[in-house]
Write an enzyme that holds these catalytic residues in place. Structure first.
Site, PDB file in Angstrom:
ATOM      1  N   LYS A 194      -1.232   6.463  -5.909  1.00  0.00           N
ATOM      2  CA  LYS A 194      -1.273   5.495  -7.012  1.00  0.00           C
ATOM      3  C   LYS A 194      -0.842   6.240  -8.271  1.00  0.00           C
ATOM      4  CE  LYS A 194      -2.279   1.391  -8.678  1.00  0.00           C
ATOM      5  NZ  LYS A 194      -1.479   0.177  -8.375  1.00  0.00           N
ATOM      6  N   ASP A 254      -7.381   1.141   8.691  1.00  0.00           N
ATOM      7  CA  ASP A 254      -7.918  -0.102   9.285  1.00  0.00           C
ATOM      8  C   ASP A 254      -6.832  -1.173   9.344  1.00  0.00           C
ATOM      9  OD1 ASP A 254     -10.481   1.007   9.492  1.00  0.00           O
ATOM     10  OD2 ASP A 254     -11.454  -0.851   8.832  1.00  0.00           O
TER      11      ASP A 254
END
Ligand code: IPM
Ligand code: MG
Length: 362
Positions: A194, A254
């Site tokens: 980020k 995930d």
């Protein structure tokens, strides 16, 4: 000559003991077939350890793990322990194990098996052929950064703090794992950060670029984590190896797992510089189905394959186990999480029996 390995088994909580039992049966069979002998030692972790000793990672458990050749973990956690103070939570035990063994590199493959394409919630054309390796940094970042805690401010307000921090050395070593991994796969690393907002991510990106110079045959690209999450769902086939920090890796692994239809299928390896690795399914302890013989043991069994491949250098045994898994899927055997029309619904134990039969024939 018989090769002998000391394996610490950490069945943990929820469905952990059920899927571990299947994995151990599979290991015994493969051991007999390939002249590998296992010295198993079971230890407590997570909620099971809290109930027995008050601590989620008893010293004895960490010690046992340290002196073994590899650690096979099932799953930890459950509603029962969710409200305990943080140092007594099952998750704290898992983080302590990772830190205690120096397991900074977490490899999480998300490979779609042709047999399970219809179990994915995405369209066939989007997921067919997906083969991603997520390399997640595991002992740094916001999971471990200081300061952390809930503090009271001057005005009497509570303020919760965690710190996302990475040193150059921590970034460089996980970068190298990613480049080495990519070199044996599709030759592409996508680093996720980020850097448009976070300083720690800017350093991450700068180091990745620097380390990449040592790997001229690997192509490096960068994505911001929000875009990476979107791209994983939009066009997952663009990815080969993804490298990212602890928190982003937790979330993206995930998401990547779900491309394959069920998180119940995915193994992982956590590795350090030396010493034993920990091999565990990506899924959790699934307390809602625990003890009902409904769990899918395949991620646990595939974690045994990863243990053999990455931890014990027994590629033939790993291949055979992976082939046995494909064989049972080819036969149409399915647990509930990957069930589709016309297939045979099996419980956890029956799936284990099917695997043992398949192993005899691969
Ligand atoms: C995982 C899990 C763990 C993590 C939890 C149980 C501490 O979600 O292995 O992905 O966040 O790392
Ligand atoms: Mg997770």
């Amino acid at each position: 000559m018989t090769q002998s390995y000391r394996i610490t088994l950490l069945p943990g909580d929820g469905i952990g003991p059920e899927i571990m039992a299947v994995a151990v049966d599979v290991m015994k069979v493969i051991g007999r077939q390939l002249d590998i002998s296992w010295e198993f030692s079971e230890a407590l972790i997570g909620g099971a350890a809290i109930d027995a000793t008050g601590a989620p990672l008893p010293d004895e458990t960490l010690e046992k793990c340290r002196v073994s050749d590899a650690v096979l973990l099932a799953a930890i956690g459950g509603y029962k322990w969710d409200n305990l103070p943080r140092h007594q939570r099952p998750e704290t035990g898992l983080l302590g194990l990772r830190a205690g063994l120096g397991l900074f590199a977490n490899l999480r493959p998300a490979t779609i098996l042709p047999q399970l394409i219809d179990a994915s919630s995405l369209k066939r054309e989007v997921v067919e052929g997906v083969d991603i390796m997520v390399v997640r940094e595991l002992t740094g970042g916001i999971y471990f950064g200081q300061p952390k805690g809930v503090f009271t401010t001057e005005t009497g307000q509570k303020r919760g703090v965690n710190t996302m921090a990475y040193t150059e050395a921590e970034i460089d070593r996980i970068a190298r794992v990613a480049f080495e991994t990519a070199r044996k796969r599709g030759g592409k690393v996508c680093s996720v950060d980020k850097a448009n907002v976070l300083e720690v991510s800017q350093l991450w990106r700068d180091r990745l670029i620097e380390v990449a110079a040592d790997y001229p045959n690997v192509e490096l690209s960068h994505l911001y984590v929000d875009n990476a999450a979107m791209q994983l769902l939009r066009a997952p086939k663009q990815f080969d190896t993804i490298v990212t920090g602890n928190l982003f890796g937790d979330i993206l692994s995930d998401a990547a797992a779900m491309l394959t239809g069920s998180i119940g299928m995915l193994p992982s390896a956590s590795l350090g510089d030396s010493g034993p690795g920990v091999f565990e399914p990506v899924h959790g302890s699934a307390p809602d189905i625990a003890g009902q013989d409904k769990a899918n043991p395949l991620a646990q069994v595939l974690s045994v394959a990863m243990m053999l491949r990455y931890g014990l250098n027994q590629a033939t045994a790993a291949d055979r186990i992976e082939q046995a898994v494909l064989r049972v899927l080819d036969q149409g055997d399915r647990t509930g999480d990957i069930m589709s029309e016309g297939m045979n619904l099996l419980g956890c134990q029956a799936m284990g029996e099917a695997l043992i039969k398949a192993l005899a024939n691969v």
